[in-house]
Scaffold this active site. Structure first.
Site, PDB file in Angstrom:
ATOM      1  N   GLY A   1      43.738  29.994 -27.446  1.00 40.37           N
ATOM      2  CA  GLY A   1      42.418  29.374 -27.159  1.00 40.37           C
ATOM      3  C   GLY A   1      41.436  29.853 -28.207  1.00 40.37           C
TER       4      GLY A   1
ATOM      5  N   GLU B   1      48.583  41.406 -21.184  1.00 38.24           N
ATOM      6  CA  GLU B   1      49.269  40.130 -20.116  1.00 38.24           C
ATOM      7  C   GLU B   1      50.677  40.109 -20.521  1.00 38.24           C
ATOM      8  OE1 GLU B   1      48.445  36.017 -20.734  1.00 38.24           O
ATOM      9  OE2 GLU B   1      48.116  35.853 -18.514  1.00 38.24           O
TER      10      GLU B   1
ATOM     11  N   LYS C   1      49.528  16.873 -24.473  1.00 38.66           N
ATOM     12  CA  LYS C   1      50.615  17.577 -25.045  1.00 38.66           C
ATOM     13  C   LYS C   1      51.307  18.548 -24.013  1.00 38.66           C
ATOM     14  CE  LYS C   1      51.695  20.968 -27.632  1.00 38.66           C
ATOM     15  NZ  LYS C   1      52.992  21.479 -27.136  1.00 38.66           N
TER      16      LYS C   1
ATOM     17  N   CYS D   1      49.090  32.887 -14.849  1.00 36.37           N
ATOM     18  CA  CYS D   1      47.788  33.513 -15.366  1.00 36.37           C
ATOM     19  C   CYS D   1      47.130  34.438 -14.649  1.00 36.37           C
ATOM     20  CB  CYS D   1      46.885  32.419 -16.130  1.00 36.37           C
ATOM     21  SG  CYS D   1      46.558  31.059 -15.111  1.00 36.37           S
TER      22      CYS D   1
ATOM     23  N   GLU E   1      41.333  27.728 -20.295  1.00 36.85           N
ATOM     24  CA  GLU E   1      41.935  28.690 -19.319  1.00 36.85           C
ATOM     25  C   GLU E   1      42.957  29.542 -19.878  1.00 36.85           C
ATOM     26  OE1 GLU E   1      43.976  29.977 -16.656  1.00 36.85           O
ATOM     27  OE2 GLU E   1      44.783  28.089 -16.017  1.00 36.85           O
TER      28      GLU E   1
ATOM     29  N   GLY F   1      46.375  28.169 -21.631  1.00 31.73           N
ATOM     30  CA  GLY F   1      47.697  28.707 -22.610  1.00 31.73           C
ATOM     31  C   GLY F   1      47.057  30.388 -22.875  1.00 31.73           C
ATOM     32  N   SER F   2      47.607  30.713 -23.786  1.00 31.43           N
ATOM     33  CA  SER F   2      47.199  32.260 -24.167  1.00 31.43           C
ATOM     34  C   SER F   2      45.706  32.224 -24.645  1.00 31.43           C
ATOM     35  CB  SER F   2      48.297  32.723 -25.352  1.00 31.43           C
ATOM     36  OG  SER F   2      48.204  31.820 -26.531  1.00 31.43           O
ATOM     37  N   THR F   3      45.241  33.478 -24.625  1.00 28.88           N
ATOM     38  CA  THR F   3      44.022  33.736 -25.290  1.00 28.88           C
ATOM     39  C   THR F   3      43.958  33.374 -27.005  1.00 28.88           C
ATOM     40  OG1 THR F   3      43.454  35.302 -23.463  1.00 28.88           O
ATOM     41  CG2 THR F   3      42.181  35.533 -25.400  1.00 28.88           C
ATOM     42  N   GLU F   4      45.010  33.974 -27.310  1.00 30.86           N
ATOM     43  CA  GLU F   4      45.199  34.008 -28.651  1.00 30.86           C
ATOM     44  C   GLU F   4      45.113  32.344 -29.176  1.00 30.86           C
ATOM     45  OE1 GLU F   4      48.957  35.112 -29.797  1.00 30.86           O
ATOM     46  OE2 GLU F   4      48.557  34.749 -32.080  1.00 30.86           O
TER      47      GLU F   4
HETATM   48  P1  NDP Z   1      50.514  29.272 -26.165  1.00 29.14           P
HETATM   49  O1  NDP Z   1      49.156  29.413 -25.833  1.00 29.14           O
HETATM   50  O2  NDP Z   1      51.148  29.156 -27.443  1.00 29.14           O
HETATM   51  O3  NDP Z   1      50.842  27.829 -25.341  1.00 29.14           O
HETATM   52  C1  NDP Z   1      50.156  27.043 -24.734  1.00 29.14           C
HETATM   53  C2  NDP Z   1      50.342  25.635 -25.204  1.00 29.14           C
HETATM   54  O4  NDP Z   1      49.366  25.420 -26.369  1.00 29.14           O
HETATM   55  C3  NDP Z   1      51.563  24.890 -25.549  1.00 29.14           C
HETATM   56  O5  NDP Z   1      51.695  23.608 -25.308  1.00 29.14           O
HETATM   57  C4  NDP Z   1      51.753  25.422 -27.046  1.00 29.14           C
HETATM   58  O6  NDP Z   1      52.771  24.454 -27.695  1.00 29.14           O
HETATM   59  C5  NDP Z   1      49.986  24.827 -27.263  1.00 29.14           C
HETATM   60  N1  NDP Z   1      49.959  25.352 -28.843  1.00 29.14           N
HETATM   61  C6  NDP Z   1      50.439  26.308 -29.348  1.00 29.14           C
HETATM   62  N2  NDP Z   1      49.696  26.687 -30.661  1.00 29.14           N
HETATM   63  C7  NDP Z   1      48.637  25.788 -30.581  1.00 29.14           C
HETATM   64  C8  NDP Z   1      47.579  25.389 -31.309  1.00 29.14           C
HETATM   65  N3  NDP Z   1      47.285  26.132 -32.608  1.00 29.14           N
HETATM   66  N4  NDP Z   1      46.787  24.527 -31.385  1.00 29.14           N
HETATM   67  C9  NDP Z   1      46.889  23.655 -29.991  1.00 29.14           C
HETATM   68  N5  NDP Z   1      47.947  23.971 -29.226  1.00 29.14           N
HETATM   69  C10 NDP Z   1      48.801  24.821 -29.263  1.00 29.14           C
HETATM   70  O7  NDP Z   1      51.313  30.128 -25.044  1.00 29.14           O
HETATM   71  P2  NDP Z   1      53.022  30.773 -25.712  1.00 29.14           P
HETATM   72  O8  NDP Z   1      53.897  29.598 -24.951  1.00 29.14           O
HETATM   73  O9  NDP Z   1      53.346  31.084 -26.718  1.00 29.14           O
HETATM   74  O10 NDP Z   1      52.930  31.761 -24.657  1.00 29.14           O
HETATM   75  C11 NDP Z   1      52.525  33.326 -25.153  1.00 29.14           C
HETATM   76  C12 NDP Z   1      52.061  34.017 -24.214  1.00 29.14           C
HETATM   77  O11 NDP Z   1      50.798  33.376 -23.685  1.00 29.14           O
HETATM   78  C13 NDP Z   1      52.766  34.243 -22.976  1.00 29.14           C
HETATM   79  O12 NDP Z   1      53.383  35.437 -23.109  1.00 29.14           O
HETATM   80  C14 NDP Z   1      51.716  34.493 -21.997  1.00 29.14           C
HETATM   81  O13 NDP Z   1      51.262  35.901 -22.154  1.00 29.14           O
HETATM   82  C15 NDP Z   1      50.365  33.810 -22.458  1.00 29.14           C
HETATM   83  N6  NDP Z   1      50.282  32.369 -21.660  1.00 29.14           N
HETATM   84  C16 NDP Z   1      49.392  32.308 -20.712  1.00 29.14           C
HETATM   85  C17 NDP Z   1      49.380  31.161 -19.953  1.00 29.14           C
HETATM   86  C18 NDP Z   1      48.114  31.098 -19.069  1.00 29.14           C
HETATM   87  O14 NDP Z   1      48.332  29.932 -18.111  1.00 29.14           O
HETATM   88  N7  NDP Z   1      47.176  31.860 -19.001  1.00 29.14           N
HETATM   89  C19 NDP Z   1      50.040  30.196 -20.072  1.00 29.14           C
HETATM   90  C20 NDP Z   1      51.113  30.457 -21.273  1.00 29.14           C
HETATM   91  C21 NDP Z   1      51.393  31.361 -21.745  1.00 29.14           C
HETATM   92  P3  NDP Z   1      54.179  24.842 -27.690  1.00 29.14           P
HETATM   93  O15 NDP Z   1      54.484  25.211 -26.419  1.00 29.14           O
HETATM   94  O16 NDP Z   1      54.853  23.891 -28.419  1.00 29.14           O
HETATM   95  O17 NDP Z   1      54.026  26.297 -28.428  1.00 29.14           O
END
Ligand code: NDP
Length: 487
Positions: free
Chosen positions: A249, A397, A192, A300, A266, A244-247
């Protein structure tokens, strides 16, 4: 720059516009889902627009996959797994090589799509994202028939269907990091992409068809967070890979606890880029700029905390500020652009909020004179001095072009400050002394430590974090481990 001639150093050069052509790119007005080897009409009737963050214009409409769609994709991947896992490994390798070649052949188109959908400067998508994505497939193609050498005497076996969820900062590259090792090891995948950047994954779906990859080996379902959670919690998914985000994750880790699914995460970072007084300062300035302003700081492993030795703080900051004033912000499709658009309105608001908090908490903000385009999402390159470790801008971050500068006196203090974060993804050390690099690297709680450089990536080199930056490694032979069962 020549310090003896400050008038030259301050000169700002005018550049003629150098826009990359877009007429060779065909973005469909709407996309279905890539399931079972073809683009299919979704069960879900919901679609959402994906926009160009530099213009706010809609580029296309993509599907918000629902439970039925995700189930179809996972079933297609399960079915494909039976034959893909048994295929002679050298044949799997051939498909991966083919994908790599097609990525190279379509690199110009992919670079434009990535830039239009995500806002990153074309010179970055053209020179970093796309070549590295192709290199990943090329590299893991090489491992496909050598798994017994990667894990001697351990009889590696694939796991089954991998559910992979990726972010918006490096859409195609994160796809490559996820899909290439999974396929090389004999797994099939459901991926996804992020809500704001689905288009390069849609082009990748075309590439899978062009490569005649057996149906169902790769499936791509677009959607928002809900779709992502359906993918990772599907009972037939054996392995989950998330960036993606730690939250989020943490949410995923909780959601799949006790299911026996394998997991790699990651996540975020708040890396220290540490400059010692014996470092070559001009080089360090370029490394600092690359560390935090590359991809608008949507990285990241960005070097978002600059730790500079007190004795050189003044000259270094002077050089850095001067360099910031020469960065060119604007049309991401222009080949001279250094800083493109912020990926989304939501991300822009997050950056603005954190920058405001920095000013309120007492840090001093520096932004060079910079005209922001009227439409789209933009944030000027920024740096904060007078930053205390307790400020939010030093702890959280920001994921934007914002640098927090702190100082230190001794190497021990640098280590302490660098490690004073819940994250542990990357770090940088700038010094003339090899022994100091090794001394620092040993003490740094970070998955990657760069020495006299920053943000260097290579498919052969493992990448991943400690603490709240996640676990598991991607890249290199280590990147195969999460995708195999070892007997
Ligand atoms: P997210 O962690 O929400 O997004 C990463 C991926 O996870 C996207 O494909 C997202 O879908 C998907 N996702 C969201 N919620 C869920 C869930 N409950 N279960 C499974 N998959 C999910 O990051 P955000 O885009 O909201 O960014 C927020 C913050 O996160 C940024 O400001 C940044 O600080 C951090 N971030 C860090 C990254 C890294 O590589 N370390 C990368 C991206 C963000 P969708 O896009 O549709 O929401």
């Amino acid at each position: 720059m020549d310090d003896a001639r400050p008038e030259l150093a301050k000169q700002v050069f005018e550049y003629a516009p150098a826009p990359e052509a877009v007429d060779h790119v065909k973005i469909q007005p709407r996309y279905g889902l890539f399931i079972g080897g073809r683009m299919v009409d979704p069960h879900s009737k919901k679609r959402f627009p994906t926009i160009n963050p530099a213009t706010e214009k809609t580029l296309s409409e993509v599907t918000e996959a629902d439970e039925v769609d995700v189930d179809r994709a996972v079933k297609a991947a399960s079915k494909a797994f039976e034959s893909w896992a048994r295929l002679p490994a050298s044949r799997r390798a051939r498909y991966l090589y083919r994908i790599s070649r097609l990525l190279q052949e379509r690199s110009r188109e992919l670079a434009v799509v990535e830039t239009m959908d995500g806002g990153k400067p074309i010179k970055e998508s053209r020179d970093v994202d796309i070549p590295l994505s192709a290199a990943h497939f090329f590299y893991y193609a090489g491992w496909a028939d050598k798994l017994e050498w990667a894990f001697p005497n351990r009889k590696p076996k694939p796991l089954g269907v991998a559910g992979q969820v990726i972010p918006w900062n490096f859409p195609l590259l994160m796809l490559a990091w996820k899909i290439a090792p999974a396929l090389a090891a004999g797994n099939t995948v459901v991926l996804k992409p992020a809500e704001t950047t689905p288009l390069s994954a849609m082009v990748f779906a075309e590439i899978c068809m062009q490569a005649e990859l057996p149906p169902g080996v790769v499936n791509i379902v677009t959607g928002a967070g809900k779709t992502g959670s359906l993918v990772v919690t599907h009972p037939e998914v054996k392995k989950v890979a998330f960036t993606g985000s730690t939250e989020v994750g943490k949410l995923i880790q909780r959601a799949i606890a006790g299911t026996g699914k394998r997991l790699t995460l990651e996540l975020g970072g708040k890396a220290a880029n540490i400059v010692f007084e014996d470092a070559p300062l001009d080089q360090a300035v370029e490394g600092i700029v690359n560390g935090i302003y590359f991809n608008q700081g949507h990285v990241c492993c960005a070097g978002s905390r600059l730790l500079v030795q007190e004795s050189i703080a003044e000259p270094l900051l002077e050089k850095l500020k001067r360099r910031l004033s020469t960065l060119r912000l604007g049309d991401p499709l222009d080949k001279n652009t250094d800083i493109g658009a912020i990926n989304s309105r939501a991300q822009l608001e997050k950056i603005q909020g954190l920058v405001e908090s920095g000013v309120e908490e007492g840090a001093e903000l520096y932004q060079p004179e910079c005209v922001l385009p009227e439409r789209g999402f933009w944030f000027p390159p920024s740096l904060f001095t007078n930053v205390s470790q307790s400020y939010r801008i030093a702890r959280e971050e920001i994921f934007g072009p914002v640098l927090s500068v702190l100082t230190f006196r001794t190497p021990a203090e640098a280590v302490e400050k660098a490690n004073n974060t819940p994250y542990g993804l990357s770090a940088g050390v700038w010094t003339d002394k090899g022994s100091r690099i090794l001394w620092m690297a040993e003490r740094m709680r970070a998955g990657v430590v760069w020495a006299n450089t920053f943000n260097r990536f290579d498919p052969t080199s493992p990448f991943g974090g400690y603490k709240e930056s996640g676990f598991g490694r991607e890249g290199g032979v280590h990147g195969l481990l999460p995708y195999v069962e070892l007997n």
